[in-house]
Design an enzyme around this catalytic site. Structure first.
Site, mmCIF file in Angstrom:
data_model
loop_
_atom_site.group_PDB
_atom_site.id
_atom_site.type_symbol
_atom_site.label_atom_id
_atom_site.label_comp_id
_atom_site.label_asym_id
_atom_site.label_seq_id
_atom_site.Cartn_x
_atom_site.Cartn_y
_atom_site.Cartn_z
ATOM 1 N N SER A 5 0.809 -1.222 0.000
ATOM 2 C CA SER A 5 0.000 0.000 0.000
ATOM 3 C C SER A 5 0.844 1.274 0.000
ATOM 4 O O SER A 5 0.286 2.369 0.088
ATOM 5 C CB SER A 5 -0.955 0.001 1.193
ATOM 6 O OG SER A 5 -0.270 -0.280 2.384
ATOM 7 N N THR A 33 -2.219 3.386 4.454
ATOM 8 C CA THR A 33 -1.286 4.486 4.216
ATOM 9 C C THR A 33 -0.355 4.651 5.410
ATOM 10 O O THR A 33 -0.771 4.427 6.545
ATOM 11 C CB THR A 33 -2.091 5.802 4.090
ATOM 12 O OG1 THR A 33 -3.009 5.648 3.031
ATOM 13 C CG2 THR A 33 -1.213 7.003 3.865
ATOM 14 N N THR A 81 1.616 7.011 0.120
ATOM 15 C CA THR A 81 0.776 5.846 -0.179
ATOM 16 C C THR A 81 0.764 5.555 -1.673
ATOM 17 O O THR A 81 1.038 6.440 -2.491
ATOM 18 C CB THR A 81 -0.672 6.122 0.279
ATOM 19 O OG1 THR A 81 -1.438 4.939 0.159
ATOM 20 C CG2 THR A 81 -1.329 7.216 -0.540
ATOM 21 N N ARG A 98 -7.073 8.564 -10.140
ATOM 22 C CA ARG A 98 -7.693 8.824 -8.831
ATOM 23 C C ARG A 98 -6.624 9.298 -7.849
ATOM 24 O O ARG A 98 -5.539 8.753 -7.752
ATOM 25 C CB ARG A 98 -8.331 7.538 -8.315
ATOM 26 C CG ARG A 98 -8.992 7.665 -6.926
ATOM 27 C CD ARG A 98 -8.076 7.232 -5.808
ATOM 28 N NE ARG A 98 -8.754 7.186 -4.516
ATOM 29 C CZ ARG A 98 -8.134 6.986 -3.358
ATOM 30 N NH1 ARG A 98 -6.821 6.817 -3.331
ATOM 31 N NH2 ARG A 98 -8.811 6.973 -2.226
ATOM 32 N N THR A 146 -5.456 7.529 7.644
ATOM 33 C CA THR A 146 -5.306 6.335 6.822
ATOM 34 C C THR A 146 -6.705 5.792 6.584
ATOM 35 O O THR A 146 -7.623 6.053 7.357
ATOM 36 C CB THR A 146 -4.394 5.300 7.524
ATOM 37 O OG1 THR A 146 -4.309 4.127 6.717
ATOM 38 C CG2 THR A 146 -4.905 4.915 8.903
HETATM 39 N N1 GLY Z 1 -5.731 7.042 2.415
HETATM 40 C C1 GLY Z 1 -5.156 6.630 1.206
HETATM 41 C C2 GLY Z 1 -6.030 6.737 0.046
HETATM 42 O O1 GLY Z 1 -7.237 6.771 0.160
HETATM 43 O O2 GLY Z 1 -5.499 6.773 -1.048
#
Ligand code: GLY
Length: 313
Positions: free
Chosen positions: A76, A175, A193, A203, A226
């Site tokens: 991740s 994350t 992340t 995205r 996160t």
């Molecule tokens: N918190 C990481 C994401 O949504 O990309």
């Protein structure tokens, strides 16, 4: 009778008092570093090398964030991160220092250490945020090597997902956010992340967005998040946590306030995870999550430990 002179003398004091952060008078514990999830233990270890030598919190959070970025087994963050639906590993990261400077990259491909590119954006460009091919061009111009981030493991997992070909942006996501208070009492934070697995190409989540995935105010504290970035962006999550601490909330209560706001405004909150982690100017930390299972790594001069986050569900 109140004279004009009395009024002039009193207004600035009253105005200042209204905006002064209300931090508890507990003895300050420093240095201290906190970071999200169990892989934060390794990140903290690297950050601690800098903090324990009286280094700057800003250098410490960058060094810590680089650890999971370089770990091909962490799916991740950074190298080995799961790709988007088109098989591209795209990274989001941001960093913020003790005087409010910040840098950020989003949708960055081919560079392992997105956090260090974010730092360069802050230090070497007149901007705060660079995205996509522009961020990549900038990184290469700054001397970062171009690499393949899609490991064999991640490529196989992507192939398996494609065979099923379902997508909802609710998978739990890990994350790394890292916050540090150094020996002179300055706060910094970093967040990095690869974003949600199998996301739409292009995205961008909360992690590179200052105020959403990370926010630091050196007078008050710092916060990071996160989990499902869309949910965090909708409430400007980390900024919300820091503003709650400014009003006097403890780090844990501030994180709980932000989580409860998500739950109040997003009716599907039981379907995903979001956790906030916060560190205040006194070196006190706390966390709160929607779902069970969130942990954070805490390192002080007394040692390192994993702390279970309190949760709503
Ligand atoms: N918190 C990481 C994401 O949504 O990309």
């Amino acid at each position: 009778m109140i004279t004009r002179r009395d009024l002039l003398k009193s207004i600035p004091i009253a105005a200042a008092a209204a905006t002064l952060p209300r931090i508890s008078r507990a003895a300050t514990q420093k240095p201290v570093v906190v970071s999200t999830w169990n892989f934060g233990m390794d990140a903290n270890r690297e950050a601690w090398k800098i903090l324990s030598a009286n280094g700057r919190s800003f250098d410490a959070v960058e060094a810590g964030a680089r650890v999971p970025e370089a770990d091909p087994n962490n799916h991740s963050v950074g190298m080995g991160g799961y790709p988007d639906r088109d098989g591209k590993v795209t990274l989001d990261a941001c960093i913020m220092d003790e005087i409010g400077n910040c840098g950020s990259v989003a949708d960055l491909e081919h560079i392992v250490h997105a956090i260090s590119v974010a730092r360069k954006v802050m230090e070497k460009s007149p901007h705060v945020m660079l995205v996509g091919p522009g961020a990549l061009d900038f990184a290469i111009a700054q001397g970062f090597p171009k690499e393949n981030l899609l490991t064999e493991d991640s490529r196989k997992a992507w192939g398996k997902w494609k065979a099923d070909n379902h997508y909802t942006p609710k998978e739990y996501h890990d994350t790394i956010g890292i916050l540090a208070l150094d020996s002179v009492g300055n706060l910094s934070g970093a967040c990095t992340t690869s974003g949600l697995a199998w996301k739409y190409h292009g995205r961008v989540g909360d992690s590179p967005i200052i105020g959403a995935g990370l926010f630091v105010d050196n007078e008050v504290g710092g916060a990071c998040s996160t989990g499902k970035g869309e949910a965090v962006i909708k409430i400007a999550g980390s900024h919300t946590v820091v503003e709650a601490m400014r009003r006097g909330a403890s780090p844990q209560d501030a994180c709980e306030e932000a989580v409860r706001r998500i739950a109040k405004k997003q009716s599907d909150y039981r379907e995903f995870q979001v956790a906030f982690l916060a560190l205040n100017k006194n070196g006190e930390s706390g966390a709160f999550a929607i779902a069970k299972g969130f942990q954070y790594a805490l390192t002080t001069s007394a040692g390192s430990k994993l702390v279970d986050g309190v949760s709503l569900l």
